[in-house]
Design an enzyme around this catalytic site. Sequence first.
Site, PDB file in Angstrom:
ATOM      1  N   ARG A 197     -34.988  22.266  70.109  1.00 28.63           N
ATOM      2  CA  ARG A 197     -34.895  21.626  71.415  1.00 28.63           C
ATOM      3  C   ARG A 197     -35.626  20.297  71.387  1.00 28.63           C
ATOM      4  O   ARG A 197     -35.179  19.304  71.956  1.00 28.63           O
ATOM      5  CB  ARG A 197     -35.484  22.515  72.511  1.00 28.63           C
ATOM      6  CG  ARG A 197     -35.275  21.902  73.920  1.00 28.63           C
ATOM      7  CD  ARG A 197     -36.114  22.568  75.002  1.00 28.63           C
ATOM      8  NE  ARG A 197     -37.525  22.295  74.822  1.00 28.63           N
ATOM      9  CZ  ARG A 197     -38.448  23.208  74.515  1.00 28.63           C
ATOM     10  NH1 ARG A 197     -38.119  24.477  74.352  1.00 28.63           N
ATOM     11  NH2 ARG A 197     -39.703  22.868  74.359  1.00 28.63           N
ATOM     12  N   TYR A 207     -17.936   6.903  89.460  1.00 33.99           N
ATOM     13  CA  TYR A 207     -17.370   8.143  88.936  1.00 33.99           C
ATOM     14  C   TYR A 207     -17.746   9.298  89.868  1.00 33.99           C
ATOM     15  O   TYR A 207     -18.887   9.408  90.316  1.00 33.99           O
ATOM     16  CB  TYR A 207     -17.889   8.383  87.526  1.00 33.99           C
ATOM     17  CG  TYR A 207     -17.698   9.778  87.002  1.00 33.99           C
ATOM     18  CD1 TYR A 207     -16.435  10.378  86.970  1.00 33.99           C
ATOM     19  CD2 TYR A 207     -18.784  10.520  86.534  1.00 33.99           C
ATOM     20  CE1 TYR A 207     -16.270  11.666  86.505  1.00 33.99           C
ATOM     21  CE2 TYR A 207     -18.615  11.801  86.047  1.00 33.99           C
ATOM     22  CZ  TYR A 207     -17.361  12.366  86.046  1.00 33.99           C
ATOM     23  OH  TYR A 207     -17.189  13.649  85.574  1.00 33.99           O
ATOM     24  N   LYS A 220     -16.296  10.988  75.424  1.00 36.94           N
ATOM     25  CA  LYS A 220     -15.176  10.071  75.554  1.00 36.94           C
ATOM     26  C   LYS A 220     -14.987   9.256  74.269  1.00 36.94           C
ATOM     27  O   LYS A 220     -14.726   9.815  73.215  1.00 36.94           O
ATOM     28  CB  LYS A 220     -15.388   9.190  76.779  1.00 36.94           C
ATOM     29  CG  LYS A 220     -15.795   9.964  78.054  1.00 36.94           C
ATOM     30  CD  LYS A 220     -14.841  11.069  78.448  1.00 36.94           C
ATOM     31  CE  LYS A 220     -15.043  11.589  79.866  1.00 36.94           C
ATOM     32  NZ  LYS A 220     -16.322  12.256  80.135  1.00 36.94           N
ATOM     33  N   ASP A 263     -23.644   2.505  82.983  1.00 37.52           N
ATOM     34  CA  ASP A 263     -22.754   3.483  82.356  1.00 37.52           C
ATOM     35  C   ASP A 263     -21.714   2.698  81.564  1.00 37.52           C
ATOM     36  O   ASP A 263     -20.845   2.041  82.132  1.00 37.52           O
ATOM     37  CB  ASP A 263     -22.094   4.338  83.437  1.00 37.52           C
ATOM     38  CG  ASP A 263     -21.235   5.454  82.853  1.00 37.52           C
ATOM     39  OD1 ASP A 263     -20.785   5.327  81.696  1.00 37.52           O
ATOM     40  OD2 ASP A 263     -20.995   6.451  83.559  1.00 37.52           O
TER      41      ASP A 263
END
Length: 400
Positions: free
Chosen positions: A51, A104, A201, A176
Site C-alpha cells: 500500500r 465531468y 483512458k 484534469d
Amino acid sequence: MPEIAGFNTRAIHAGQEPDSLTGAVAVPIYQTSTYKQDGVGGLRGGYEYSRSANPTRTALETALAAAEGGARGLAFASGLAAEDTLLRTVCQPGDHILLPDDAYGGTFRLVASVFARWGVEYTPVSLGDLDAVRAAVRPTTRVIWCETPTNPLLGIADIAGLADVARANELLLAVDNTFASPYLQQPLALGADVVVHSTTKYLGGHSDVVGGALVAADAELGERLAFHQNAMGSVAGPFDSWLVLRGLKTLGVRMDRHCANAAAVVDFLAAHDAVSAVHYPGLDTHPGHAVAAAQMRDFGGMISFRLNGTSSQSGEDLALAVCAGVEIFTLGESLGGVESLIEHPARMTHASVANSPLAVPADLVRLSVGIEDVDDLIADLDQALAQALERGAHSSASTA
C-alpha cells in the site's frame, strides 16, 4: 544516460531501467503485498508494504512524473480516487472550489454530493472567461479545478491565464489532463500546480485497466499528496500499474493517429445536414481554438456533436438512434482506447448532472475516435445517420 528531452523517449525509458538481476527489459510485475526486511527497520530499497510502495507502481509513478514534467507522480486505483485524495489533501470544511460549468459528471458528483456534505462549497464557472473566474473567487476559495478540453462539450480554458489568477489569489490550480494526455498538453509547464488523470483512458489506452494519477509540480505538495495516498489507501495495484506503464510507451504514436482520425471525422460531421453543431477545438469556429492551438500539440481524439430534430423525431431521438445504429463504433462509456466508442452523455456518462447547472444537451452525442481505418469509421457514422433519418421518415409516413 544523457538528459532525455523527447517525450516518446521519456515515456519509454523514465523509471524503466532493465532489471538489475536478470536484464529483463520490461518492468517486472511485483505481485506482492509485503517484503522481507533485513532486521527490524532494515528495508530493501525502501519497500515494506505494497500500500505504501511497490516497485512496479514506483516505475509508473516515475514515468508519469517524467511525462508531465513534474516533481512527483502518484498512481491510484481510479481517476476519482486521485481526485478525492487531492481535494482531501488541500481542502477542509468551509473551503470553496471553482469548478468548470461543464465539468465531468463524476467530478461534479464527488464535489456536490460528497464534499458538499463535508462542508466544502463550490461554484460552477465558465473557465474560458477569466474575468468570470476572478469574480467567482471568494476569501475561502482554495482550488481552481480545470478541465481542458472539457468532457463532453470540449470547452477550452487558458491554463496560463488561470495560473495567473491562481497565483494572484494564492490558490491551487489543478488541471484534469485526461482528454489531452501529456503528449498533447503540458499543464505544469503552463503554471498549473498539479495534473490529474484517469489513466483508464489514453494513458492505458486499451480499455483493459482502471486507474488514476496525480503529478505535482512541487516536491513539497508531492510529499503531502503521497502521505494522503498512503493514509487513504486507494492505490494502483502492481498489475494495473504495469498495464498503464505499457500503455504509456505507445501514447505518442497512438495520439497522433487518434488526432488524425478525429480531424477527418469532424470534417464529415461538419458537412452533414443532420448535424447542427460539432464541438472540437481543432475547428476554426470553436471559441477556444486559438487558445487550444497555443497550448496543445494537436486537438485530440474526442468529438461531440448535436443533431437537428425533424418533423418526425427530436434531436434526442435521432441521437439515440445514431448511438444504436453504429456497427464499428461501440456503444459504451469511457474513452481513450484504441477502439472507437460512442455514447449519449445525457443518459450515460453525465446522467449524474441531470437537472443541475451542468446538465448537457439531450441531442448531444460523444465520440472517442479510435485508431481504426478512418474511412471505415466515417462509413459507419454515415450509415447510422442515414438509418436513423430513414427510420424517422418511415415513422412519420406511417402516422400520416
